[in-house]
Write a protein that holds these residues in place. Structure first.
Motif, PDB file in Angstrom:
ATOM      1  N   LEU A  28       9.267 -24.827  31.654  1.00 11.55           N
ATOM      2  CA  LEU A  28       9.546 -25.630  30.451  1.00 11.55           C
ATOM      3  C   LEU A  28      10.855 -26.400  30.557  1.00 11.55           C
ATOM      4  CD1 LEU A  28       8.748 -23.157  27.497  1.00 11.55           C
ATOM      5  CD2 LEU A  28       7.263 -24.843  28.530  1.00 11.55           C
ATOM      6  N   CYS A  54       8.917 -21.404  17.981  1.00  4.87           N
ATOM      7  CA  CYS A  54       9.400 -21.610  19.364  1.00  4.87           C
ATOM      8  C   CYS A  54      10.181 -22.918  19.514  1.00  4.87           C
ATOM      9  CB  CYS A  54       8.197 -21.631  20.308  1.00  4.87           C
ATOM     10  SG  CYS A  54       8.648 -21.948  22.007  1.00  4.87           S
ATOM     11  N   ARG A  64      11.091 -23.883  22.626  1.00  3.80           N
ATOM     12  CA  ARG A  64      10.817 -24.256  24.030  1.00  3.80           C
ATOM     13  C   ARG A  64      12.065 -24.133  24.911  1.00  3.80           C
ATOM     14  NH1 ARG A  64       6.427 -23.993  21.872  1.00  3.80           N
ATOM     15  NH2 ARG A  64       4.956 -25.703  21.592  1.00  3.80           N
ATOM     16  N   CYS A 113      11.906 -16.797  27.616  1.00  2.00           N
ATOM     17  CA  CYS A 113      10.894 -15.741  27.818  1.00  2.00           C
ATOM     18  C   CYS A 113      10.273 -15.834  29.211  1.00  2.00           C
ATOM     19  CB  CYS A 113       9.825 -15.805  26.728  1.00  2.00           C
ATOM     20  SG  CYS A 113       9.023 -17.393  26.548  1.00  2.00           S
ATOM     21  N   VAL A 116      14.635 -16.911  18.798  1.00  2.00           N
ATOM     22  CA  VAL A 116      14.161 -16.977  17.411  1.00  2.00           C
ATOM     23  C   VAL A 116      13.286 -15.764  17.062  1.00  2.00           C
ATOM     24  CG1 VAL A 116      14.392 -19.452  16.983  1.00  2.00           C
ATOM     25  CG2 VAL A 116      12.387 -18.625  18.185  1.00  2.00           C
ATOM     26  N   LEU A 135       6.605 -11.759  21.127  1.00  2.00           N
ATOM     27  CA  LEU A 135       5.557 -12.277  22.015  1.00  2.00           C
ATOM     28  C   LEU A 135       4.634 -11.175  22.531  1.00  2.00           C
ATOM     29  CD1 LEU A 135       8.086 -14.593  23.686  1.00  2.00           C
ATOM     30  CD2 LEU A 135       5.999 -15.452  22.698  1.00  2.00           C
TER      31      LEU A 135
HETATM   32  S1  SF4 Z   1      12.042 -17.471  24.354  1.00  2.00           S
HETATM   33 FE1  SF4 Z   1      11.169 -17.841  22.298  1.00  2.00          FE
HETATM   34  S2  SF4 Z   1      11.904 -19.884  21.771  1.00  2.00           S
HETATM   35 FE2  SF4 Z   1      12.220 -19.675  23.969  1.00  2.00          FE
HETATM   36  S3  SF4 Z   1      10.342 -20.548  24.918  1.00  2.00           S
HETATM   37 FE3  SF4 Z   1      10.004 -18.349  24.696  1.00  2.00          FE
HETATM   38  S4  SF4 Z   1       9.000 -18.121  22.701  1.00  2.00           S
HETATM   39 FE4  SF4 Z   1       9.911 -20.158  22.738  1.00  2.00          FE
END
Ligand code: SF4
Length: 465
Positions: A151, A311, A313, A317, A373, A377
């Motif tokens: 990402l 999320c 992004r 994670c 946040v 998950l």
């Molecule tokens: S850690 Fe949380 S905010 Fe960051 S990409 Fe993963 S789900 Fe999204």
């Protein structure tokens, strides 16, 4: 097994055996972890900051209609053209339409995972537009005809030697391997493209409802050029990217930088609220914001998994996920990889075709702990597994469990089963893992528990005295 599931399995197996690849990812992420932890300590309390961020997103997502309306109203007051797209095709058609109506030939883009989600580049190219990625990592993977690997770090899987090979092959450049020299090659090409592009397409990190502005955060300055040099700026934004107020950015910008790239703050954080206003010299003549649903309202309607729309992004994670670190970003076969991708892809692209991603997890919970946040998950992955079975119970698995339940409720059958199992086990041990083993998918990588020679009941009868 669906085609997407078998492709995932095949690719994941290959990447797991590629020790060089695993080492590269490990090295890259070790550097990130050190910087992330150092910058977390700049927060008075990282945990409190996570809680505040989660509460802000909770408020926004639960009143998304109200905040989107306020956001759009404030943008339109300044002459920004806002478009609503219910799915990927509609978003692509809107952007292609803007380009066609304005006689655009060349388009420059800054990093946008949402544009990857709707396969924008392919569509624009199909319509004859020249499309050029300006983020360095995206530029490299575009040259290689690959999707982004991560990402935040689209080309983290490549060594500088592989990048050098790509530049020699695709750009005819001289062979250099120092990162600075490679960057200068890309920079020279990009400058030309920035100056000649008619339209700039960007993503959006946050939309601020209070002021009707979009916030874009980046490290290379390429997004600023993408949004200010061409005569048209199109910003593509998932509807979940909303924040309530400017004040919210005070927590979200440093959190995104720390969780995403291990930085205290990203180098460039810019707010955009209008096209060039009368009397201004710089800026685009047109500013369009395309608001994309593409399955997000379906997630919003699901009270159990709604918080996956929180999320931002950041990719944190992915960085801590033991599965991602071994199977790599390309195995997932979807734009959003890692734990968040495994949670949202079944919503965006169909549960039955993408349910296998819910099993691409050890359920260790590292992703839930890392998420700035506080999206749980690991829990959502379990919910996806449950929903997939509920929606379409697997026939043979159902049969197996019905048989198991039937036997477990009848002690005489259980005893008989144990006897037969005891007789068959040596035979199974003999063929275990071979083509003759009917359970080899399971036993290939696992030890089969041995059936005891004597059951507890038998032992009890013998020894009770
Ligand atoms: S850690 Fe949380 S905010 Fe960051 S990409 Fe993963 S789900 Fe999204």
């Amino acid at each position: 097994m669906s085609t997407t599931a078998s492709a995932f399995k095949e690719s994941a197996t290959q990447y797991c055996h590629d020790l060089d690849h695993r080492q590269r990812i490990k090295t890259a992420l070790t550097g990130y972890e050190g910087k992330r932890d150092e910058n977390k300590s700049r927060f008075r309390s990282w945990e409190e900051a996570r809680q505040v961020a989660a509460e802000i997103k909770y408020e926004v997502i639960n009143h998304l209609d109200k905040y989107l309306e306020q956001f759009v109203k404030n943008l339109e007051v300044r002459g920004v053209k806002v478009h609503w797209a219910c799915d990927a095709k509609e978003a692509r058609d809107i952007i292609t339409g803007i380009a066609r109506d304005s006689n655009v030939r060349s388009i420059i883009k800054s990093k946008s995972m949402t544009s990857e989600e709707i396969h924008l580049n392919e569509d624009l190219e199909k319509h004859g537009f020249d499309v050029f990625e300006s983020d360095l990592g995206e530029f490299i993977v575009q040259l290689r005809n690959e999707p982004p690997y991560h990402l935040v770090f689209p080309s983290m899987h490549l060594t500088r030697y592989q990048i050098s090979d790509t530049f020699v092959e695709k750009l005819g450049s001289e062979r250099v391997t120092e990162p600075e020299d490679l960057t200068m090659i890309a920079r020279r090409i990009m400058r030309q493209k920035f100056c000649t592009a008619d339209m700039g397409v960007s993503g959006v990190n946050f939309g601020v409802a209070e002021t009707g502005m979009i916030s874009i955060t980046e490290n290379e300055g390429n997004a600023r050029l993408t949004t200010s040099l061409p005569r048209i700026h199109v910003a593509l934004m998932g509807i979940e990217k909303m924040l309530r107020r400017m004040d919210d950015l005070a927590i979200f910008l440093p959190m995104l930088a720390t969780a995403g790239a291990g930085q205290a703050l990203t180098c460039y954080n810019t707010l955009y609220g209008a096209a060039k206003l009368p009397g201004e010299v710089d800026g685009p003549e047109q500013f369009h914001v395309v608001l994309l649903d593409n399955g997000r309202t379906a997630v919003l309607a699901d009270a159990e998994q709604r918080d996956s729309l929180h999320c931002i992004r950041c990719g944190a994670c992915l960085n801590v996920c033991p599965i991602f670190r071994n199977v790599g970003g390309h195995s997932y076969g979807t734009v959003y990889g890692g734990p968040i991708g495994s949670v949202i892809t079944p919503h965006l692209r169909g549960l039955q075709d993408w349910k296998h991603l819910s099993f691409a997890s050890s359920l260790c919970g590292a992703c839930s702990q890392a998420c700035p946040v506080k999206i749980d998950l690991a829990h959502h992955l379990l919910q996806n597994r449950r929903n997939a079975v509920k929606e379409k119970p697997p026939f043979f698995e159902g049969l197996l469990w019905s048989g198991f339940s039937f036997v477990m409720q009848r002690p005489s059958m259980y005893r008989l089963g144990a006897k037969v199992g005891g007789v068959l086990q040596p035979l199974h041990d003999y063929v275990k893992g071979t083509a003759l083993d009917p359970a080899r998918g399971w036993t290939e990588s696992r030890e089969t528990p041995q059936i005891a020679k004597q059951t507890f009941t038998e032992w009890w009868k013998e020894n009770r005295q």
